[in-house]
Design a protein around this motif. Structure first.
Motif, PDB file in Angstrom:
ATOM      1  N   MET A   1      57.382 -12.832 101.936  1.00 29.07           N
ATOM      2  CA  MET A   1      58.460 -13.828 102.003  1.00 29.07           C
ATOM      3  C   MET A   1      58.539 -14.578 100.670  1.00 29.07           C
ATOM      4  O   MET A   1      57.562 -15.208 100.252  1.00 29.07           O
ATOM      5  CB  MET A   1      58.195 -14.827 103.149  1.00 29.07           C
ATOM      6  N   LYS A   2      59.673 -14.499  99.993  1.00 29.54           N
ATOM      7  CA  LYS A   2      59.840 -15.194  98.711  1.00 29.54           C
ATOM      8  C   LYS A   2      59.900 -16.691  98.946  1.00 29.54           C
ATOM      9  O   LYS A   2      60.542 -17.162  99.887  1.00 29.54           O
ATOM     10  CB  LYS A   2      61.105 -14.718  98.005  1.00 29.54           C
ATOM     11  N   LYS A   3      59.227 -17.443  98.092  1.00 31.23           N
ATOM     12  CA  LYS A   3      59.220 -18.890  98.226  1.00 31.23           C
ATOM     13  C   LYS A   3      60.572 -19.467  97.801  1.00 31.23           C
ATOM     14  O   LYS A   3      61.213 -18.978  96.868  1.00 31.23           O
ATOM     15  CB  LYS A   3      58.086 -19.488  97.408  1.00 31.23           C
ATOM     16  N   LEU A   4      60.995 -20.521  98.513  1.00 33.51           N
ATOM     17  CA  LEU A   4      62.349 -21.055  98.384  1.00 33.51           C
ATOM     18  C   LEU A   4      62.323 -22.547  98.082  1.00 33.51           C
ATOM     19  O   LEU A   4      61.542 -23.295  98.662  1.00 33.51           O
ATOM     20  CB  LEU A   4      63.119 -20.806  99.684  1.00 33.51           C
ATOM     21  N   LEU A   5      63.204 -22.963  97.178  1.00 39.41           N
ATOM     22  CA  LEU A   5      63.387 -24.385  96.873  1.00 39.41           C
ATOM     23  C   LEU A   5      64.878 -24.667  96.737  1.00 39.41           C
ATOM     24  O   LEU A   5      65.579 -24.009  95.964  1.00 39.41           O
ATOM     25  CB  LEU A   5      62.667 -24.752  95.574  1.00 39.41           C
ATOM     26  N   ILE A   6      65.365 -25.646  97.497  1.00 37.18           N
ATOM     27  CA  ILE A   6      66.748 -26.112  97.387  1.00 37.18           C
ATOM     28  C   ILE A   6      66.699 -27.577  96.973  1.00 37.18           C
ATOM     29  O   ILE A   6      66.073 -28.399  97.656  1.00 37.18           O
ATOM     30  CB  ILE A   6      67.519 -25.957  98.707  1.00 37.18           C
ATOM     31  N   ILE A   7      67.352 -27.902  95.861  1.00 37.71           N
ATOM     32  CA  ILE A   7      67.412 -29.284  95.382  1.00 37.71           C
ATOM     33  C   ILE A   7      68.863 -29.730  95.378  1.00 37.71           C
ATOM     34  O   ILE A   7      69.732 -29.062  94.814  1.00 37.71           O
ATOM     35  CB  ILE A   7      66.823 -29.413  93.961  1.00 37.71           C
ATOM     36  N   VAL A   8      69.139 -30.861  96.018  1.00 36.72           N
ATOM     37  CA  VAL A   8      70.485 -31.435  96.047  1.00 36.72           C
ATOM     38  C   VAL A   8      70.480 -32.722  95.235  1.00 36.72           C
ATOM     39  O   VAL A   8      69.811 -33.689  95.609  1.00 36.72           O
ATOM     40  CB  VAL A   8      70.951 -31.708  97.490  1.00 36.72           C
ATOM     41  N   ILE A   9      71.186 -32.718  94.117  1.00 36.96           N
ATOM     42  CA  ILE A   9      71.363 -33.922  93.306  1.00 36.96           C
ATOM     43  C   ILE A   9      72.649 -34.581  93.792  1.00 36.96           C
ATOM     44  O   ILE A   9      73.744 -34.271  93.326  1.00 36.96           O
ATOM     45  CB  ILE A   9      71.451 -33.586  91.802  1.00 36.96           C
ATOM     46  N   GLU A  10      72.538 -35.470  94.749  1.00 38.66           N
ATOM     47  CA  GLU A  10      73.716 -36.031  95.409  1.00 38.66           C
ATOM     48  C   GLU A  10      74.680 -36.665  94.407  1.00 38.66           C
ATOM     49  O   GLU A  10      74.283 -37.427  93.534  1.00 38.66           O
ATOM     50  CB  GLU A  10      73.301 -37.080  96.447  1.00 38.66           C
ATOM     51  N   GLY A  11      75.949 -36.331  94.573  1.00 36.97           N
ATOM     52  CA  GLY A  11      76.995 -36.929  93.755  1.00 36.97           C
ATOM     53  C   GLY A  11      77.139 -36.339  92.368  1.00 36.97           C
ATOM     54  O   GLY A  11      77.935 -36.834  91.569  1.00 36.97           O
ATOM     55  N   CYS A  12      76.402 -35.262  92.089  1.00 31.54           N
ATOM     56  CA  CYS A  12      76.398 -34.702  90.739  1.00 31.54           C
ATOM     57  C   CYS A  12      77.554 -33.720  90.555  1.00 31.54           C
ATOM     58  O   CYS A  12      77.455 -32.551  90.913  1.00 31.54           O
ATOM     59  CB  CYS A  12      75.071 -34.007  90.443  1.00 31.54           C
ATOM     60  N   SER A  13      78.629 -34.201  89.978  1.00 28.04           N
ATOM     61  CA  SER A  13      79.755 -33.328  89.650  1.00 28.04           C
ATOM     62  C   SER A  13      79.459 -32.596  88.357  1.00 28.04           C
ATOM     63  O   SER A  13      78.479 -32.878  87.657  1.00 28.04           O
ATOM     64  CB  SER A  13      81.043 -34.143  89.537  1.00 28.04           C
ATOM     65  N   LEU A  14      80.322 -31.654  88.007  1.00 23.77           N
ATOM     66  CA  LEU A  14      80.113 -30.820  86.829  1.00 23.77           C
ATOM     67  C   LEU A  14      80.035 -31.627  85.541  1.00 23.77           C
ATOM     68  O   LEU A  14      79.344 -31.246  84.596  1.00 23.77           O
ATOM     69  CB  LEU A  14      81.251 -29.800  86.724  1.00 23.77           C
ATOM     70  N   GLU A  15      80.716 -32.769  85.504  1.00 28.19           N
ATOM     71  CA  GLU A  15      80.800 -33.549  84.269  1.00 28.19           C
ATOM     72  C   GLU A  15      79.469 -34.156  83.849  1.00 28.19           C
ATOM     73  O   GLU A  15      79.307 -34.582  82.694  1.00 28.19           O
ATOM     74  CB  GLU A  15      81.843 -34.672  84.428  1.00 28.19           C
ATOM     75  N   TYR A  16      78.516 -34.244  84.763  1.00 28.48           N
ATOM     76  CA  TYR A  16      77.211 -34.829  84.435  1.00 28.48           C
ATOM     77  C   TYR A  16      76.275 -33.825  83.746  1.00 28.48           C
ATOM     78  O   TYR A  16      75.174 -34.186  83.345  1.00 28.48           O
ATOM     79  CB  TYR A  16      76.539 -35.371  85.694  1.00 28.48           C
ATOM     80  N   ILE A  17      76.697 -32.563  83.628  1.00 28.31           N
ATOM     81  CA  ILE A  17      75.842 -31.515  83.070  1.00 28.31           C
ATOM     82  C   ILE A  17      76.400 -31.059  81.723  1.00 28.31           C
ATOM     83  O   ILE A  17      77.595 -30.781  81.598  1.00 28.31           O
ATOM     84  CB  ILE A  17      75.754 -30.322  84.041  1.00 28.31           C
ATOM     85  N   ASP A 207      58.934 -17.496  89.527  1.00 32.56           N
ATOM     86  CA  ASP A 207      59.312 -16.462  90.494  1.00 32.56           C
ATOM     87  C   ASP A 207      59.920 -17.044  91.764  1.00 32.56           C
ATOM     88  O   ASP A 207      60.420 -16.295  92.612  1.00 32.56           O
ATOM     89  CB  ASP A 207      58.092 -15.602  90.861  1.00 32.56           C
ATOM     90  N   ARG A 208      59.855 -18.343  91.925  1.00 31.80           N
ATOM     91  CA  ARG A 208      60.398 -18.975  93.131  1.00 31.80           C
ATOM     92  C   ARG A 208      61.915 -18.867  93.144  1.00 31.80           C
ATOM     93  O   ARG A 208      62.573 -18.966  92.100  1.00 31.80           O
ATOM     94  CB  ARG A 208      59.961 -20.441  93.216  1.00 31.80           C
ATOM     95  N   GLU A 209      62.476 -18.694  94.320  1.00 37.30           N
ATOM     96  CA  GLU A 209      63.928 -18.674  94.506  1.00 37.30           C
ATOM     97  C   GLU A 209      64.412 -20.124  94.549  1.00 37.30           C
ATOM     98  O   GLU A 209      64.072 -20.871  95.462  1.00 37.30           O
ATOM     99  CB  GLU A 209      64.271 -17.947  95.807  1.00 37.30           C
ATOM    100  N   ILE A 210      65.189 -20.516  93.547  1.00 45.01           N
ATOM    101  CA  ILE A 210      65.572 -21.920  93.390  1.00 45.01           C
ATOM    102  C   ILE A 210      67.095 -22.056  93.349  1.00 45.01           C
ATOM    103  O   ILE A 210      67.779 -21.304  92.652  1.00 45.01           O
ATOM    104  CB  ILE A 210      64.972 -22.525  92.107  1.00 45.01           C
ATOM    105  N   TYR A 211      67.605 -23.051  94.110  1.00 46.32           N
ATOM    106  CA  TYR A 211      69.032 -23.399  94.087  1.00 46.32           C
ATOM    107  C   TYR A 211      69.139 -24.898  93.836  1.00 46.32           C
ATOM    108  O   TYR A 211      68.508 -25.699  94.536  1.00 46.32           O
ATOM    109  CB  TYR A 211      69.702 -23.052  95.412  1.00 46.32           C
ATOM    110  N   ILE A 212      69.932 -25.269  92.864  1.00 46.33           N
ATOM    111  CA  ILE A 212      70.188 -26.678  92.546  1.00 46.33           C
ATOM    112  C   ILE A 212      71.688 -26.912  92.641  1.00 46.33           C
ATOM    113  O   ILE A 212      72.474 -26.216  91.983  1.00 46.33           O
ATOM    114  CB  ILE A 212      69.695 -27.038  91.132  1.00 46.33           C
ATOM    115  N   THR A 213      72.095 -27.864  93.449  1.00 46.37           N
ATOM    116  CA  THR A 213      73.528 -28.114  93.612  1.00 46.37           C
ATOM    117  C   THR A 213      73.788 -29.612  93.686  1.00 46.37           C
ATOM    118  O   THR A 213      72.862 -30.421  93.809  1.00 46.37           O
ATOM    119  CB  THR A 213      74.089 -27.398  94.848  1.00 46.37           C
ATOM    120  N   GLY A 214      75.070 -29.984  93.625  1.00 46.20           N
ATOM    121  CA  GLY A 214      75.427 -31.390  93.596  1.00 46.20           C
ATOM    122  C   GLY A 214      75.748 -31.992  94.951  1.00 46.20           C
ATOM    123  O   GLY A 214      75.916 -33.199  95.054  1.00 46.20           O
TER     124      GLY A 214
END
Length: 380
Positions: A1-17, A207-214
């Motif tokens: 089982m691949k290790k999973l990490l989901i990070i939600v940066i609340e309120g982070c629109s594209l303009e902050y990156i 190697d961890r499966e990582i998703y970062i979203t706003g």
């Protein structure tokens, strides 16, 4: 089982990156991908946490906000947000498969709602001494502060370094985005610090499966509309409105605003419904108006929450929730150190959010919505 990490940066629109200010996000994206995806409607935190964690739209999980309209009494009622979602989250599924799970959030509400099957749960709002001691971390700052998001990312880093959990969900808050626009010096400094923690977390395990979203975006609002009163003045006195949620701002008037309104009409206005639709479409402060059927199909909303029409505020506008006050909220320019006066979410203007992924289950083209992160994982 691949290790999973989901990070939600609340309120982070594209303009902050940006490449200059958030180089670690670009470094992570280079190892995977970065793209724009759509948040769930309405664009508020609990709706989108539910959508991301279940991989389902509101039409399936039925979470659309914290207010519901009672047709019998004609009153808005608070919805208990701390209850469980009546379907499995990715945490539930992975736990049942024997994975170790952790949920870290600035808001304790997120932990209460989704933490039923987590082995390790911590929040800034209600920390437990035994978990703080385990992590070797200081007492958290105030929930409503710039430091809260940095603290929860620090806790996530410490947890993964000390005990590399199989499945981790980590959510910041949107305090900074609600107070400071993306070009302000405070926002730039804060995003650099967030970016540093993301880089440290990524470097623990490439190697961890990582998703970062706003989660959802946030924009400045400068005009506030009493929709029910406006429509009554235009000859529709039987209109009843439900904002689905409310954002409360500690202004002089303690003003309450929202970026979306659902409309219920009486029998007389039902006869004039087509005329009402055209009236709404011609208003400058309206971005999109949909009938119930259109809203259910186009925005994946459940029928019981929609009313007869769904109205989204145009850019720069928000709807007043409490129309009984004759006072309008004061809008004033403030120094950058203080931040923008009112920045909020909930409308279609805040739907576009970034998705940065590495070791993703599918190619970038498969991810159109933030919910696709878990939807695809659930299809394994």
């Amino acid at each position: 089982m691949k290790k999973l990490l989901i990070i939600v940066i609340e309120g982070c629109s594209l303009e902050y990156i940006s490449l200059e200010n958030t180089p670690n996000i670009y470094r992570i994206a280079k190892a995977g991908f970065c793209k724009c995806v759509k948040a769930a409607i309405p664009t508020i935190n609990m709706v989108n946490h539910t959508t991301i964690l279940t991989g389902k739209f509101p039409c399936d999980h039925h979470v659309t906000g914290n207010l519901t309209y009672n047709l019998q009494t004609g009153q808005l009622q608070e919805v208990n947000e701390s209850g469980f979602v009546p379907m499995d989250t990715i945490m539930d599924v992975k736990h049942n498969l024997g994975a170790s799970t952790a949920l870290l959030s600035v808001s304790n509400q997120v932990l209460e709602r989704f933490g039923r099957h987590v082995d390790f749960g911590v929040s800034v709002e209600k920390p437990k001494d035994i978990l703080l001691n385990f992590l070797g971390i200081s007492e958290p700052p105030a929930k409503e502060s710039l430091l809260a998001s940095l603290w929860i990312l620090d806790a996530c880093y410490r947890l993964l370094k000390k005990n590399s959990m199989d499945v981790v969900y980590c959510a910041t808050n949107d305090y900074m985005m609600r107070h400071y626009g993306p070009d302000s010096q405070i926002a730039l400094r804060h995003m650099r610090k967030i970016d540093e923690w993301l880089g440290k977390i990524f470097d623990l395990d490439h190697d961890r499966e990582i998703y970062i979203t706003g989660g959802y975006g946030i924009n400045r609002k400068s005009s506030f509309i009493p929709l029910k009163k406006t429509l009554a003045e235009k000859g529709y006195p039987g209109i009843r409105t439900n904002p689905l949620y409310k954002d409360v701002y500690e202004t002089e008037n303690h003003q309450v605003v929202a970026g979306i309104q659902t409309i219920y009409v009486d029998e007389m206005d039902q006869i004039r419904s087509l005329e009402l639709l055209h009236t709404l479409e011609e208003l400058d402060f309206v971005d999109v108006v949909s009938t119930k059927e259109e809203a259910m199909k186009r925005f994946n909303l459940p029928g019981e929450s929609v009313g007869d029409f769904v109205v989204f505020a145009a850019e720069g506008y928000a709807f007043l929730v409490d129309e009984t006050s004759n006072e309008m909220p004061a809008i004033e320019e403030k120094e950058e150190e203080i931040g923008d006066f009112i920045r909020t979410n909930g409308s279609l203007q805040e739907r576009a959010v970034p998705l940065i992924a590495v070791n993703a289950k599918e190619v970038a083209e498969k991810y159109r919505y933030s919910r696709d992160i878990v939807k695809i994982l659930m299809e394994e």
